[in-house]
Structures are given as structure tokens and as C-alpha cells.
Design an enzyme around this catalytic site. Structure first.
Site, PDB file in Angstrom:
ATOM      1  N   ALA A   1     -36.709  38.883 -65.025  1.00  0.00           N
ATOM      2  CA  ALA A   1     -38.105  39.313 -64.913  1.00  0.00           C
ATOM      3  C   ALA A   1     -38.307  40.362 -63.818  1.00  0.00           C
ATOM      4  O   ALA A   1     -38.873  41.435 -64.092  1.00  0.00           O
ATOM      5  CB  ALA A   1     -38.998  38.092 -64.699  1.00  0.00           C
TER       6      ALA A   1
ATOM      7  N   ARG B   1     -40.780  43.492 -74.250  1.00  0.00           N
ATOM      8  CA  ARG B   1     -40.542  42.055 -74.138  1.00  0.00           C
ATOM      9  C   ARG B   1     -41.851  41.401 -73.689  1.00  0.00           C
ATOM     10  O   ARG B   1     -42.460  41.828 -72.718  1.00  0.00           O
ATOM     11  CB  ARG B   1     -39.406  41.748 -73.148  1.00  0.00           C
ATOM     12  CG  ARG B   1     -38.089  42.420 -73.584  1.00  0.00           C
ATOM     13  CD  ARG B   1     -36.906  41.823 -72.863  1.00  0.00           C
ATOM     14  NE  ARG B   1     -36.696  40.447 -73.284  1.00  0.00           N
ATOM     15  CZ  ARG B   1     -35.921  39.582 -72.626  1.00  0.00           C
ATOM     16  NH1 ARG B   1     -35.320  39.958 -71.512  1.00  0.00           N
ATOM     17  NH2 ARG B   1     -35.764  38.350 -73.073  1.00  0.00           N
TER      18      ARG B   1
ATOM     19  N   ASP C   1     -40.128  33.386 -65.684  1.00  0.00           N
ATOM     20  CA  ASP C   1     -40.570  34.652 -66.255  1.00  0.00           C
ATOM     21  C   ASP C   1     -42.080  34.798 -66.185  1.00  0.00           C
ATOM     22  O   ASP C   1     -42.603  35.909 -66.093  1.00  0.00           O
ATOM     23  CB  ASP C   1     -40.082  34.783 -67.698  1.00  0.00           C
ATOM     24  CG  ASP C   1     -38.585  35.043 -67.708  1.00  0.00           C
ATOM     25  OD1 ASP C   1     -37.818  34.075 -67.582  1.00  0.00           O
ATOM     26  OD2 ASP C   1     -38.194  36.224 -67.791  1.00  0.00           O
TER      27      ASP C   1
ATOM     28  N   ASN D   1     -39.654  30.021 -68.786  1.00  0.00           N
ATOM     29  CA  ASN D   1     -38.362  30.527 -68.306  1.00  0.00           C
ATOM     30  C   ASN D   1     -37.376  30.444 -69.467  1.00  0.00           C
ATOM     31  O   ASN D   1     -37.683  29.926 -70.541  1.00  0.00           O
ATOM     32  CB  ASN D   1     -37.888  29.719 -67.081  1.00  0.00           C
ATOM     33  CG  ASN D   1     -36.708  30.372 -66.390  1.00  0.00           C
ATOM     34  OD1 ASN D   1     -36.707  31.579 -66.155  1.00  0.00           O
ATOM     35  ND2 ASN D   1     -35.680  29.593 -66.087  1.00  0.00           N
TER      36      ASN D   1
END
Lengths: 340, 340
Positions: free
Chosen positions: A34, A75, A221, A231
Site C-alpha cells: 500500500a 487497484r 491496505d 489486508n
């Protein structure tokens, strides 16, 4: 940047000269983690700012918006990417000319990188206080220097504790499907001289049962306002298992990972990637091509399974709504005070 | 036999002509699955019996002992291998000549294969009664026709339930490191036309949390007298997760999997295999060669996490010491009654 898909077999540096090249590198996981994709997205906007052929400020600003829109498509789960874009676009808004804007955008993206270095060192120091003098630590995915600008978040805590002379041994979950643990975390630990052992994800529970794991640390994340943590897939499993075996389960992440817009974890968008990442490994088929596969890249761990969240401003504990908000307020205050 | 290491990409049949060839096939996982390696070991002794150059009964019997000793070194965890060897050696003991012994040994090893077919059909019928009319079933590793002589144990139950018209969807854990789920179970389900989806092992917990799994069924390599179950690594993890999410966790295995000599699971020998099976996938490195890896092939699930054990003689429930012993006694009785 290092092409992380080639690690650990080859260390290949790639040079991205356009926003599109960075966007593709993010999508293909050449850069991942991240914090790292946040910083990469910031620099990708700087590339757009520098490459723009627009002559007037408004045309130039529109080019930036198009570039940001492209990067937002890469993403969906890590909030750092969206925050980085917002941060850089805000800097662009203050520009009174193209040249001024280019300077401001480059400075803003470099500030993101500098901030990430500082934040990780602070997370490392806060988190290391949680690590006993001798500890077997389980970690998942990669949260090290490769996932950030330097040092790492969860792995940064491990680095700091090791640097402090603590006797650390790391159990490295291989982290299927993309194998960030086996490929990247093991590679970083080897380079740092930190004792470690790679295991398949399915073995973690039995090692807990045998008393061979003292604590679990992972990254994040995106963290909802209530402390629910999105995550890498497999994280929720570890949190349930840690609870069942009475072990602490820590999350390490910059405060910028907390998304105050998202109240609960169930509202965090979770990326679903190609089933071929499950059915093949490095291009080799490991399953029938005709069998469906579900490749959910992330999962959500409810706050009640999280022992503490380690941030650059300190350690948050339940109830997270309050503790995370307090740390965020304190961090903003400190930043404004420390500015010239 | 099919060389299972080549599946699903190629269906390659190999012919073993010596005990050593079978022993190597067992060690290399060309044939795997507790019932299948038991039957393979039986036939491997038959090969020793037929290939022996000894002229007298005692020399021939010594050759069998040497062959059995070699086969006992192949894999330590599945008890079926040791039982099969004992069964065939016992048949050899009754022989009054080499020729008579060869007939007896071949008949005994063929009886093992026939028995496995019958046992799996019965496990399928008993177990299917536990499956709702519509069910999302999670399974681990491969417990199908490839792991047995035909039909399968846990996967045999799924086959039988599907044959009965139940609406089954199977979540297939890929089962690292050897990927028996992705490579073998998916291949069998595809051939049988049973709907399924492959997942990485780390995703199972989150699917449970989302309510997408109704029950878990796995096989077993050895069951202690108290009901503790040794099975493929990752099984214990699923049992803890099933309990945490209130889901039934079933084990399917022939009664011959129960080892009355072993009181508790902690005493079951667990095979540790080469770390290279974790660090490489199909010959491709996926981790630094210098990083240690722990490759424990099996784990132990304590009986208190097992909802029921499905055997050919019926369904055992806690306390397993009693229920397993009762089923074993009933099975022996039935067998002696049904003999001519």
C-alpha cells in the site's frame, strides 16, 4: 523501481517514463504494498505533470485529472493510492502556471516519499516496544522496504526490534497466490540477516498450537474508522487463529491507511484478480484450466480480533473509533506545529 | 498407476516392476493418499514375492521381509501402509512353499484393493446422509479416486451426495505445498461434472465468515484411539476455523486408519519433507534458496474439533475412544459373519 515480480530470482530495475507505464506496473504487481503504490502513484502524476504538452494551466490541469483517473483504476483496495493522488492534485491546484505547477507537483510527490520514510521509522520504534526480548513472530505477505519507500511497516517493526538487539525469529507465511512472503519478505530478511523460516500458509495454525509462535504482525491496505482492517488474503484467517490460541495480533500501518469515510470493514472495496493467478504459478499450470478459481486479493479482519494498531503517532487500542481519531488529531497538530 | 506428479497437465501411466520402483513412486508422491499407498505397498510386496530368486520358502520369506523393511521407510504418517504390509506378510506366513506363498501374497494384495473399493462406497453412503440437499462444501488436499482405489473417502462422500441429486458446490483448497487440491481434486471434480471453485488456502476462513461454506470434510492419514486426526498440513487450521464459525468439521476414513496402538495424536509420527518443496514449485524457485523453510507434511487435529468421523461401518462421534472401538468391533463381527 525494482520489478518485484522477478524477485527473488533476479533483481531487475525498471524505469517508468510515463503515467501509463507506472499504472501498468501497479496493476501487474511490479510495485506493490500500500505505501509503495501510493508513492508510485504520486510520482506517476508528477510524470503526467512533466510530460503534458498543454501550454496553458487549465489544459495542463486537465491532463493531470486524466492521469489521476487512469491511476484510480489500477487497484481498488489500498487507500494510500487515492490519498496520494488527492495530495498531489491539491498541490497542483495552487499553481499559477504550468511551470509553477510542475514544480509543485514534483515537490508534493517527493514529500510523499520523504514522509513515508519518516513514518516507517516511527512505526518501527512504537511497534518494537511490543516485541519481547526473544520472540517468534509470524508475518504475512510483504510489508518491508519493498512495500514502502524504506524500512517497512510490520516488517519495519521487526527490523527495528532486531536492530535493538532483540532475539527475533520470523515465521514467513509464503502468502499465496502471489507469494509475497516467500519471494519478497524472505529476500529482505535474508539481506538483513534476520533469522527466519518460510512456511506454507496452512501450517501457521499448527505452529501456534505447538507454541512456536509468540505473536502475529501484519500490515494493512485500508483501515475502516471502526478499526476493521483490509489486508492481503489470509490475514483474517491468522487473526481468528491467533485469537483461538491466545496470541496477540498486531496491525502496523501509517495513519493515512485509516479511511474515515469508511465506517466499517464490510464497506471496503476488495479487489478480485484474475483466476489465472491461482491456476498458474509463474506461468506454469497447477490446476485444470477449466476449473473456476476465486482470486480475492484481500480480506477484512474485524476490529475485535485486532490487539493493537501501530501507527507513526503511537499505538491504538480498542475502541478504535476513538483511539484512531485521537492519534490522527495529534498527528495533524504535531505536523502543523513542526512546520516552519 | 497414474503418475500423480504430472497431473493435471498430463495423464501419464507408469508401470512399476519392482518393489524399489513402487517405493520410489511412494516417496516421490507419484502415488499418494493413505488408502492408495497402502494398496500400492501391498502390490509392491507381491512384486517382491514374484521377483524373488530364492528357491526355498525361508529364503523367499526373508526377501519379503527385506522388501517390507524398504517400504516401511517410504512415508511414516499414514498407518494404512504399515497395515497393508502386515496383512500381506501374514498371508505369506501361512504358505508351505514358494509357489503357494506367491499365490497367497498376490491374493492378499488384491483383497486389499477390493476391500478399499467396498469401504469407499460405504463411507460415501454413510457420509452423504450428513450432507444437506444444497451445500457448499470445503475440502482439503485430495481424498478422491486418486487417493484410493476408486471413489474416494471425503471426496467419495461428495461424489455419492452428488449422485443422489444433492446440489453440491465444492470449495477446493489448493493445498500447498504439493497442490493436491488444485491439481488433483479439481481434476477429479471436473471429470465428474461436480461444480467447484479452487481457492488459496488462506481464503477459506474469510469465505466461512461470509457464510459461503456450510461444512468441511477432509480425509485422514492416521487416527489415534482418542479420535485425534493426523492429516495433510492445513487440516488443523480448517478445524479451528470451522469451530470459530460454528461449522461442522467431518473426517472421512476407513476404520483401518484408526491406530489403536496410538492413544493420542501427539504420538503420531509426522513426516517432514524437503524444504525445496516449499521453496520451489514444479522446479521453479519461488523463494531465496538460502532461506530456511519448514515442510511439515501433516498436522494433528484434536478430537474435540471433529464433529464426526465417517467410516465404512458408520459414523463415530465423541467420545471417540468408545465409538471408534465399537465400530471396529462391529465391522470385525460383520466380516466374520459374511465370510463363507
Amino acid at each position: 523501481m525494482i520489478d518485484q515480480t522477478r524477485l527473488p530470482n533476479e533483481v531487475v530495475w525498471i524505469e517508468c517514463r510515463t503515467t501509463e507505464e507506472v499504472a501498468e506496473a501497479i496493476e501487474a504487481l511490479r510495485v506493490r504494498g500500500a505505501p509503495a503504490i501510493g508513492v508510485a502513484a504520486g510520482y506517476a502524476l508528477a510524470l503526467a505533470a512533466l510530460n503534458s504538452s498543454a501550454r496553458d494551466r487549465d489544459g495542463w490541469r486537465s491532463d493531470l485529472d486524466r492521469a489521476a483517473a487512469r491511476l484510480r483504476q489500477t487497484r481498488p483496495t489500498a487507500v494510500s493510492l487515492f490519498r496520494a493522488l488527492d495530495h498531489v492534485l491539491q498541490a497542483a491546484d495552487a499553481a499559477d502556471s504550468v511551470a509553477d505547477g510542475q514544480r509543485r507537483v514534483l515537490a508534493a510527490s517527493e514529500a510523499l516519499a520523504h514522509q513515508d520514510r519518516r513514518v516507517n521509522e516511527q512505526i518501527g520504534l512504537h511497534g518494537a516496544a511490543l516485541i519481547p526480548a526473544r520472540a517468534h513472530i509470524l508475518t504475512h505477505c510483504n510489508t518491508g522496504a519493498l512495500a514502502t519507500v524504506e524500512h517497512g511497516t510490520a516488517l519495519g517493526i521487526i527490523r527495528t526490534a532486531h536492530r535493538q538487539g532483540k532475539q527475533i525469529h520470523v515465521w514467513v507465511d509464503e502468502t499465496r497466490p502471489a507469494l509475497q512472503g516467500a519471494r519478497l519478505t524472505a529476500w529482505e530478511l535474508l539481506a538483513a540477516g534476520i533469522p527466519h523460516t518460510i512456511i506454507v500458509d496452512g501450517l501457521a495454525a499448527f505452529l501456534m498450537r505447538r507454541g512456536e509462535i509468540d505473536l502475529v504482525i501484519v500490515g494493512a491496505d485500508r483501515i475502516a474508522a471502526n478499526g476493521d482492517v483490509a489486508n492481503k488474503v489470509g490475514t483474517y484467517s491468522l487473526a481468528v487463529l491467533a485469537r483461538a490460541h491466545g496470541l496477540p495480533f498486531y496491525v502496523a500501518a501509517p495513519l493515512s491507511t485509516v479511511d474515515p469515510q469508511i465506517e466499517r470493514g464490510v464497506d471496503i472495496p476488495l479487489e478480485e484478480r484474475s483466476p489465472d493467478e491461482v491456476r498458474t504459478i509463474r506461468g506454469i499450470p497447477v490446476a485444470p484450466a477449466a476449473s473456476p478459481a476465486l482470486n480475492l486479493a484481500f480480506d477484512v479482519t474485524p476490529a475485535e480480533l485486532v490487539t493493537a494498531i501501530v501507527t507513526e503517532a503511537g499505538i491504538a487500542r480498542a475502541p478504535y473509533n476513538r483511539s484512531l481519531a485521537e492519534l490522527a488529531a495529534a498527528a495533524v497538530h504535531e505536523e502543523s506545529v513542526s512546520r516552519p
